[in-house]
Structure formats: structure tokens, C-alpha cells
Scaffold this motif. Structure first.
Motif, PDB file in Angstrom:
ATOM      1  N   ASP A 181      71.996  -4.165  64.730  1.00 42.61           N
ATOM      2  CA  ASP A 181      71.460  -3.827  66.054  1.00 42.61           C
ATOM      3  C   ASP A 181      72.298  -2.744  66.734  1.00 42.61           C
ATOM      4  O   ASP A 181      71.751  -1.840  67.386  1.00 42.61           O
TER       5      ASP A 181
ATOM      6  N   HIS B  66      70.697   0.885  67.814  1.00 46.23           N
ATOM      7  CA  HIS B  66      70.700   1.323  69.208  1.00 46.23           C
ATOM      8  C   HIS B  66      71.425   2.658  69.344  1.00 46.23           C
ATOM      9  O   HIS B  66      70.953   3.568  70.044  1.00 46.23           O
TER      10      HIS B  66
ATOM     11  N   SER C 182      74.561   3.801  77.272  1.00 49.41           N
ATOM     12  CA  SER C 182      74.053   3.033  76.134  1.00 49.41           C
ATOM     13  C   SER C 182      75.196   2.570  75.232  1.00 49.41           C
ATOM     14  O   SER C 182      75.150   1.483  74.662  1.00 49.41           O
TER      15      SER C 182
ATOM     16  N   VAL D 178      76.287  -1.206  73.866  1.00 45.22           N
ATOM     17  CA  VAL D 178      76.604  -1.531  72.476  1.00 45.22           C
ATOM     18  C   VAL D 178      77.974  -2.188  72.371  1.00 45.22           C
ATOM     19  O   VAL D 178      78.144  -3.202  71.695  1.00 45.22           O
TER      20      VAL D 178
END
Length: 293
Positions: free
Chosen positions: A102, A106, A138, A142
């Protein structure tokens, strides 16, 4: 000498001679030792090598679990604590692998958005800086998810102990030991990869003492020399871009180079993790099938 599920002919041997582990167990041990001996640096090439070594190890374990003699041991020992630990561990490995997948996905999506804007030269300086800020935001998401995954891993692994193998056959002890050591090695490799993606480093070179010694990722340094991670280099380049608030050709070109290197790195790790994820699912399904029948 009583016969062992992993060595049905052991009754013909002298009690003074220990039974030799099955060749697949020996092979798994060789793969494990090779993974342990791999370079401990946090460079992308080193991690690629470690992920490749982990692929070989997990593929070997998959074959070991499929072995009828191994399945006989699992059925015979199904009420033992180590079997429950094995099942819990298989789920934990899938969870950590998913967290890494993931994080890569991302980051890749945000990277492509920023690259697209730079290549097409949409908007001006204000728009580009806004997109860079969006990317950095972003990255914080993460890093937070990675920090949480590692914290959960540390919490669930505090009481991880090698199960007692008293009164078990030599072959069964060897099987239990290798399966537990493989979990430790796999979690350690995933931990290194997660920290690499977050742009952080680990303070201890030896990650093999115990999973209970997993540490939380450090804050990302803003110096390019602080970490060789392509992810850390991109973070630093973006921070510098925001700090200088200029869109000079050399700065944009430098940023593009770092983004391209990181994207290539992401591609390699995604392929490795997808391979591992599929194998880990097969191993868990095999365990459940054996224990539920």
C-alpha cells in the motif's frame, strides 16, 4: 528409536545416531543463512538483493509445507502452542506485506501525478509548488501508516518466543525451528523495506536477535547524505524545492531525476512484494487446509 513423521525409516537407526533433517529443511536453512549473510546496508541494491533472497526462502518454505511428511507433523501437533503461533505469524506476515504494498502504491500514484505536471509544464511556479506540497503531504500519510504498521508489529511480537520442543523428535524440532526463524527473517526484511520507503534508517545493524527488538522508525533527515534511500532523496529534494521557492531548470531537472530513480525502485519492490504476497497466501491456505481436515 521411535519413527518420526519426517523420517519414517528412523526406527532402523541406532539410538546414538541423530536423524538427519529432511533435504527441504536443509535447503530452507541454507536460504535462511544466505539471507542473514546479505549486506546490512540500507541501499536500494542491498534491499533488492534481500527481497530476492526472501523470495527464494519463502518459495522453499512453500514446498516444505506441501510435503506430506510436514503435514503429518502439523496434524499430529495441531494442539501445540507453536502451531497457533505459526498461524498467527502467517497472518502477521500478510498484514506487513500488505502495508508495504500500500505504501508503494500510494507513493507511486503521487509520483506519477507530479511527474506528469512537470513534463507537461502545466501552470506556473505557484501551481508546481502547490503540487510539490501535495506530494509532501501524501508522504506524511505514507510515513504515518508505516509507523503504525511497525508499532503494531512491535506490539504483537513482544512475547514471541521459540516454542519448547521438549520430548519432540529431532525432525520435528528442526521443522519448528526453521518455520519460526523464517518468520523472524521475513518480518525483519519487511521492516527494513518499510523503513526504506519511509526514508528512515535503523540504529541497530543486527536485526536478527529477536522480533521483540523492532524499533520505531526515526525522523527523516533533510540532508541528502543522511540516507541512501531514493525515497529519502526525493523527500529532501522536495523540501529544498519548497524552501528555495524557485523553479530553476537545474532544480526541476534534479527533482525529475530523483523521481525517476524512485519510480524505478518502486517498480522493483512492487514486483518482489507481489510474488511474496501470493506465496504467503498459499502457505497460509495450506496450513489452514491441513489443520481443518
Amino acid at each position: 528409536m521411535a519413527s518420526s513423521p519426517l523420517n519414517p525409516k528412523s526406527h532402523s537407526r541406532s539410538n546414538s545416531l541423530p536423524s538427519r533433517p529432511h533435504p527441504l529443511i536443509l535447503n530452507c536453512n541454507e536460504q535462511l543463512e544466505s539471507l542473514r549473510a546479505s549486506n546490512e546496508t540500507s541501499s536500494s541494491s542491498s534491499l533488492r538483493h534481500k527481497v530476492g533472497g526472501l523470495q527464494d526462502l519463502i518459495e522453499c518454505v512453500e514446498k516444505l509445507i506441501q510435503l506430506p511428511l510436514t503435514q503429518d507433523v502439523l496434524v499430529h501437533e495441531h494442539q501445540e502452542k507453536w502451531v497457533d503461533e505459526l498461524l498467527d505469524g502467517s497472518l502477521r506476515l500478510l498484514d506487513v506485506c500488505t502495508a508495504a504494498k500500500d505504501a508503494l502504491l500510494h507513493t507511486k500514484e503521487c509520483t506519477r501525478e507530479l511527474q506528469s505536471m512537470i513534463r507537461r509544464k502545466r501552470g506556473g511556479e505557484v501551481e508546481l509548488i502547490a503540487e510539490v506540497k501535495k506530494f509532501l503531504t501524501s508522504r506524511k500519510v505514507v510515513k504515518k501508516a508505516i509507523s503504525k504498521a511497525l508499532a503494531n508489529l512491535n506490539g504483537t511480537s513482544k512475547n514471541y518466543n521459540i516454542s519448547s520442543t521438549t520430548n519432540k523428535s529431532h525432525q520435528t524440532e528442526a521443522l519448528i525451528s526453521i518455520l519460526q526463524e523464517v518468520e523472524v527473517a521475513t518480518l525483519s526484511t519487511f521492516q527494513s523495506l518499510l523503513q526504506f520507503i519511509s526514508g528512515s534508517t535503523q540504529s541497530k545493524a543486527n536485526r536478527w536477535l529477536s522480533i521483540s527488538q523492532l524499533i520505531q522508525p526515526k525522523r527523516v533527515a533533510c540532508s541528502l547524505a543522511a540516507d541512501e534511500s531514493e525515497f529519502a532523496l526525493v523527500d529532501a529534494a522536495l523540501q529544498s524545492f519548497i524552501f528555495t521557492k524557485t523553479c530553476k531548470f537545474e532544480d526541476i531537472n534534479n527533482l525529475q531525476n530523483h523521481l525517476e530513480k524512485m519510480e524505478s525502485c518502486i517498480q522493483d519492490f512492487e514486483e518482489g512484494l507481489e510474488f511474496l504476497f501470493r506465496r504467503l497466501i498459499k502457505i497460509r491456505v495450506s496450513l489452514l487446509n491441513v489443520l481443518n481436515h
